[in-house]
Design a protein around this motif. Structure first.
Motif, mmCIF file in Angstrom:
data_model
loop_
_atom_site.group_PDB
_atom_site.id
_atom_site.type_symbol
_atom_site.label_atom_id
_atom_site.label_comp_id
_atom_site.label_asym_id
_atom_site.label_seq_id
_atom_site.Cartn_x
_atom_site.Cartn_y
_atom_site.Cartn_z
ATOM 1 N N PHE A 409 0.833 -1.215 0.000
ATOM 2 C CA PHE A 409 0.000 0.000 0.000
ATOM 3 C C PHE A 409 0.864 1.260 0.000
ATOM 4 N N GLN A 410 1.903 1.278 0.852
ATOM 5 C CA GLN A 410 2.771 2.464 0.941
ATOM 6 C C GLN A 410 3.478 2.744 -0.382
ATOM 7 N N THR A 411 3.867 1.664 -1.081
ATOM 8 C CA THR A 411 4.573 1.816 -2.356
ATOM 9 C C THR A 411 3.747 2.624 -3.339
ATOM 10 N N ILE A 412 2.457 2.355 -3.394
ATOM 11 C CA ILE A 412 1.572 3.069 -4.325
ATOM 12 C C ILE A 412 1.126 4.404 -3.733
ATOM 13 N N ASP A 413 0.834 4.433 -2.448
ATOM 14 C CA ASP A 413 0.360 5.654 -1.784
ATOM 15 C C ASP A 413 1.397 6.771 -1.876
ATOM 16 N N ASP A 414 2.685 6.405 -1.839
ATOM 17 C CA ASP A 414 3.753 7.417 -1.850
ATOM 18 C C ASP A 414 3.876 8.141 -3.190
ATOM 19 N N ILE A 415 3.410 7.509 -4.281
ATOM 20 C CA ILE A 415 3.612 8.129 -5.603
ATOM 21 C C ILE A 415 2.301 8.518 -6.285
ATOM 22 N N ALA A 416 1.155 8.061 -5.751
ATOM 23 C CA ALA A 416 -0.135 8.388 -6.358
ATOM 24 C C ALA A 416 -0.492 9.851 -6.093
ATOM 25 N N VAL A 417 -1.022 10.508 -7.110
ATOM 26 C CA VAL A 417 -1.456 11.908 -6.952
ATOM 27 C C VAL A 417 -2.843 12.076 -7.563
ATOM 28 N N GLY A 429 -6.678 -4.179 -5.200
ATOM 29 C CA GLY A 429 -7.535 -5.364 -5.253
ATOM 30 C C GLY A 429 -7.581 -5.967 -6.645
ATOM 31 N N ALA A 430 -7.625 -5.104 -7.669
ATOM 32 C CA ALA A 430 -7.655 -5.585 -9.061
ATOM 33 C C ALA A 430 -6.375 -6.322 -9.423
ATOM 34 N N PHE A 431 -5.282 -6.011 -8.711
ATOM 35 C CA PHE A 431 -3.998 -6.677 -8.961
ATOM 36 C C PHE A 431 -3.706 -7.751 -7.912
ATOM 37 N N MET A 432 -4.768 -8.263 -7.288
ATOM 38 C CA MET A 432 -4.676 -9.362 -6.315
ATOM 39 C C MET A 432 -3.894 -8.990 -5.057
ATOM 40 N N PHE A 433 -3.983 -7.713 -4.675
ATOM 41 C CA PHE A 433 -3.403 -7.249 -3.415
ATOM 42 C C PHE A 433 -4.505 -6.742 -2.492
ATOM 43 N N GLY A 434 -5.650 -7.410 -2.504
ATOM 44 C CA GLY A 434 -6.769 -6.980 -1.676
ATOM 45 C C GLY A 434 -6.599 -7.367 -0.220
ATOM 46 N N GLY A 435 -7.363 -6.718 0.665
ATOM 47 C CA GLY A 435 -7.368 -7.063 2.090
ATOM 48 C C GLY A 435 -5.994 -6.956 2.729
ATOM 49 N N GLU A 436 -5.609 -8.000 3.475
ATOM 50 C CA GLU A 436 -4.335 -7.994 4.196
ATOM 51 C C GLU A 436 -3.134 -8.038 3.256
ATOM 52 N N GLU A 437 -3.350 -8.468 2.008
ATOM 53 C CA GLU A 437 -2.235 -8.580 1.058
ATOM 54 C C GLU A 437 -1.547 -7.237 0.831
ATOM 55 N N ASN A 438 -2.318 -6.133 0.910
ATOM 56 C CA ASN A 438 -1.680 -4.839 0.626
ATOM 57 C C ASN A 438 -0.839 -4.327 1.793
#
Length: 542
Positions: A409-417, A429-438
Motif C-alpha cells: 500500500f505504501q509503495t503506491i500511496d507514496d507516488i499516487a497523486v 484489489g484488481a492486482f490481487m493485493f486486496g485485504g491484508e495482502e496490501n
C-alpha cells in the motif's frame, strides 16, 4: 524411478499442499505448473533434496543421479567459463579414485568367501560399468557445444566467470547440469535468462536426451514443445495428466464439465429422494420405499467437482492521451562500450499505435536501445521522441528497485497523486493485493508479485508509449495471458523486449532484429520472423 508419497508442506499453520503422490518414470518430461505461490518451487526443492516436507517421503534409487537448477544461483569465481563448465566432469575423477581405492582393498583382503568381500566386488563392478560407459575422449567438444548452444561465443571461453552477469552465470550452471547427463533433471524457470535462439537449442537438447525432466516454466511454447506430461499444483492438491499443458487445460475443462453435470444430476436425485421421504414418512403403505431411500442417502458418495482457482488479475490500461504520428524516430543511432560496438547506424521509425518487438540474442543491444530511447545513456546519431509522447517504462530490474521496507500500500500511496488516491485500494484489489495482502512488506513478495506491483505504477499516470523490457519473467501463465490481452487492447504505442514466443505471438506486428552490430526491420509477427531466421540458417548451412 523416483516415488513421491503423501507429501504435505505447511508453513506457519498454512497448508501449501497436502498428501501429494506421484512417480517420475524414466524419460518422463513433466511440466510442473500452477500459479505463483502454489508451491511449485517448494516441490522441486523437495525432489532435489534441498528442502524437507512436513510429512511424506521421496524415494530415490541409489544409482539415480538428480541435478537441480534453481531460479537463483551464483557461479563460483576463480575459473574461466570453459573451466567452470568442465567441472561437470569433476565427479568422474572422484569416481575413478574411489574405484582404485576399492580395487586396492580387494587386493589386500583375504576373506574371499565373506558377504562383505562379495558386496565389495559388486560395488566395484557397478561403479566401473558406470564410469567406463561415459565417453571422456570428447568431453572438451561436448563442453564447447553446450556453451555455444547457450549463447556464449568462443571468445568468452577463457574469460573469468566474474566478468558475467547473474543471467550468464545461470547459463554456465545449466551447461554443467546438461553435461553431467543426470537421470533426472529439475529445472526452475530455465528460460528466464535465455534468448530465443538459446531456448530453441535447449528444447532440442532436452527432446533428444534420455533423461527424465521436471520443469517449471511460464513459457507456454517451451513447455508444450518439450513436455508430454503435466502436473498442476493448485489449491493444495495436484492434477496429473499425460498431456502437454495446452492439451491438459482442454482435458481438465472437459473433466470439470462432466463432474459438474454428474453433481447436478445427483443433487436433483437427492432433492427428489428427500421430498419423497418428507412426503410419505408417515404413510404405512410407503414405509419400505421411504426406508430404502433413507438407506440410499446414507450410503451415497457425493460427486466431487474439482475446485477452480478464480483469483485473477484485472488489468486494463486507461485511454491514452494522443501523441504525434511518430513517437520514436532513430536516425543513424549507434552505441559502443570500451571500444566495442553494440550496434551502429540504426535507423527506423515507430508510428503511433505500432506494437513492435525488439528481438535478438542477449548482448546484441535490445536493452541498450531502450535505454537510449529513455535518454538514460548517451549515443551516436539522433533519437527523436514525437510530440506529446508520455512514456511508461518497465525495466528488467524494475522489480528489484522497489523499496523493500515499504508495504504494498505504501509503495503506491507514496507516488499516487490526484483522484487516483481515492481508488488505491480498488486498484490494489484488481492486482490481487486486496485485504491484508496490501499490508505485506515488499521484501516478502515473490518475483511475480513484484512485477504486478510495478505494473500498478505504470497505471498511475496517462501514457501513450509503453516500453516493457522482459516483463513476463516472473509471471504465471494466467497472469501473462491477462497482461497480453491488456496490451492488445492498449490504444497507444508499444515496444516490448521479450524472448517469450507465445507472449509475442498475436501481440506484435513488427520485429526489430538486433544482431551483428545492426538493427533490421521485419514487417511481420514473431512466428513469421522466426521462420525467416530458420530458413536463413538452413541456407547458411547448405
Amino acid at each position: 524411478m523416483v516415488s513421491v508419497d503423501g507429501l504435505t508442506v505447511e508453513f506457519g499453520g498454512t497448508t501449501l499442499f497436502k498428501d501429494v503422490s506421484f512417480v517420475i518414470n524414466p524419460k518422463d518430461r513433466i511440466a510442473l505448473m500452477g500459479k505463483n505461490g502454489a508451491g511449485k518451487s517448494t516441490l522441486l526443492k523437495i525432489l532435489a533434496g534441498v528442502q524437507g516436507a512436513t510429512r511424506g517421503s521421496v524415494s530415490v534409487p541409489k544409482d539415480c543421479t538428480i541435478c537441480y537448477l534453481p531460479q537463483h544461483m551464483m557461479t563460483e569465481d576463480g575459473r574461466t567459463v570453459f573451466e567452470e563448465a568442465s567441472q561437470a566432469f569433476s565427479h568422474l575423477s572422484e569416481m575413478e579414485s574411489e574405484i582404485n581405492a576399492l580395487n586396492n582393498e580387494l587386493a589386500t583382503r583375504t576373506d574371499y568367501e565373506s558377504d562383505e568381500y562379495m558386496a565389495l566386488i559388486e560395488k566395484v563392478a557397478t561403479m566401473s560399468e558406470k564410469f567406463y560407459s561415459i565417453d571422456m575422449t570428447h568431453f572438451e567438444e561436448d563442453v564447447e557445444k553446450a556453451l555455444l548452444g547457450l549463447g556464449f561465443e568462443r571468445s568468452d571461453f577463457n574469460r573469468p566467470t566474474s566478468d558475467f552477469s547473474s543471467g550468464w552465470r545461470m547459463r554456465i550452471e545449466l551447461s554443467k547440469l546438461l553435461l553431467r547427463k543426470p537421470d533426472v533433471l529439475l529445472l526452475d524457470e530455465p528460460t528466464n535468462h535465455l534468448d530465443i535462439e538459446s531456448i530453441g537449442w535447449l528444447e532440442n537438447f532436452i527432446i533428444n536426451s534420455p533423461m527424465a525432466v521436471v520443469v517449471i516454466s511460464h513459457d507456454r511454447r517451451f513447455i508444450d514443445n518439450i513436455t508430454t506430461r503435466t502436473i498442476e499444483v493448485t489449491l493444495g492438491r495436484i492434477y496429473d495428466y499425460k498431456a502437454t499443458y495446452s492439451h491438459y487445460l482442454e482435458l481438465r475443462k472437459e473433466r470439470r464439465q462432466q463432474q459438474q453435470k454428474q453433481y447436478d444430476d445427483q443433487q436433483k436425485q437427492i432433492a427428489e429422494a428427500r421430498e419423497f421421504i418428507e412426503r410419505f414418512k408417515g404413510t404405512y403403505s410407503k414405509t419400505f420405499q421411504v426406508q430404502s431411500k433413507v438407506k440410499w442417502l446414507e450410503k451415497l458418495e457425493i460427486v466431487e467437482v474439482d475446485e477452480e482457482d478464480t483469483s485473477a488479475l484485472r488489468l486494463k490500461f486507461p485511454p491514452c492521451p494522443r501523441s504525434g504520428n511518430y513517437p520514436v524516430i532513430a536516425d543513424g543511432v549507434g552505441k559502443s562500450y570500451d571500444g566495442e560496438t553494440v550496434f551502429s547506424n540504426a535507423s527506423f521509425t515507430i508510428e503511433r499505435g505500432d506494437k513492435v518487438a525488439f528481438a535478438g540474442r542477449n548482448g546484441e543491444g535490445k536493452s541498450t536501445m531502450v535505454k537510449a530511447i529513455m535518454k538514460e545513456i548517451t549515443h551516436h546519431g539522433n533519437l527523436t521522441l514525437g510530440h506529446n509522447v508520455k512514456i511508461g517504462y518497465f525495466a528488467q530490474n524494475s522489480a528489484s528497485l522497489l523499496d523493500e521496507n515499504l508495504t504494498v500500500f505504501q509503495t503506491i500511496d507514496d507516488i499516487a497523486v490526484g483522484d487516483v488516491r481515492l481508488k488505491i485500494r480498488d486498484l490494489l484489489g484488481a492486482f490481487m493485493f486486496g485485504g491484508e495482502e496490501n499490508q505485506k512488506k515488499v521484501k516478502v513478495l515473490s518475483g511475480g508479485e513484484r512485477v504486478r506491483l510495478c505494473m500498478i505504477k505504470l497505471l498511475l499516470e496517462p501514457i501513450n508509449l509503453l516500453i516493457l523490457d522482459e516483463p513476463t519473467n516472473h509471471l504465471d501463465l494466467k497472469t501473462k495471458d491477462i497482461l497480453k490481452q491488456a496490451l492488445r487492447d492498449f490504444d497507444g504505442t508499444l515496444i516490448v523486449v521479450s524472448h517469450d514466443r507465445d507472449f509475442l505471438d498475436g501481440l506484435v506486428s513488427k520485429v526489430y532484429e538486433f544482431g551483428g552490430g545492426r538493427v533490421r526491420e521485419h514487417l511481420c509477427g514473431i512466428n513469421e520472423f522466426l521462420e525467416k531466421k530458420k530458413a536463413e540458417q538452413q541456407e547458411n548451412l547448405a
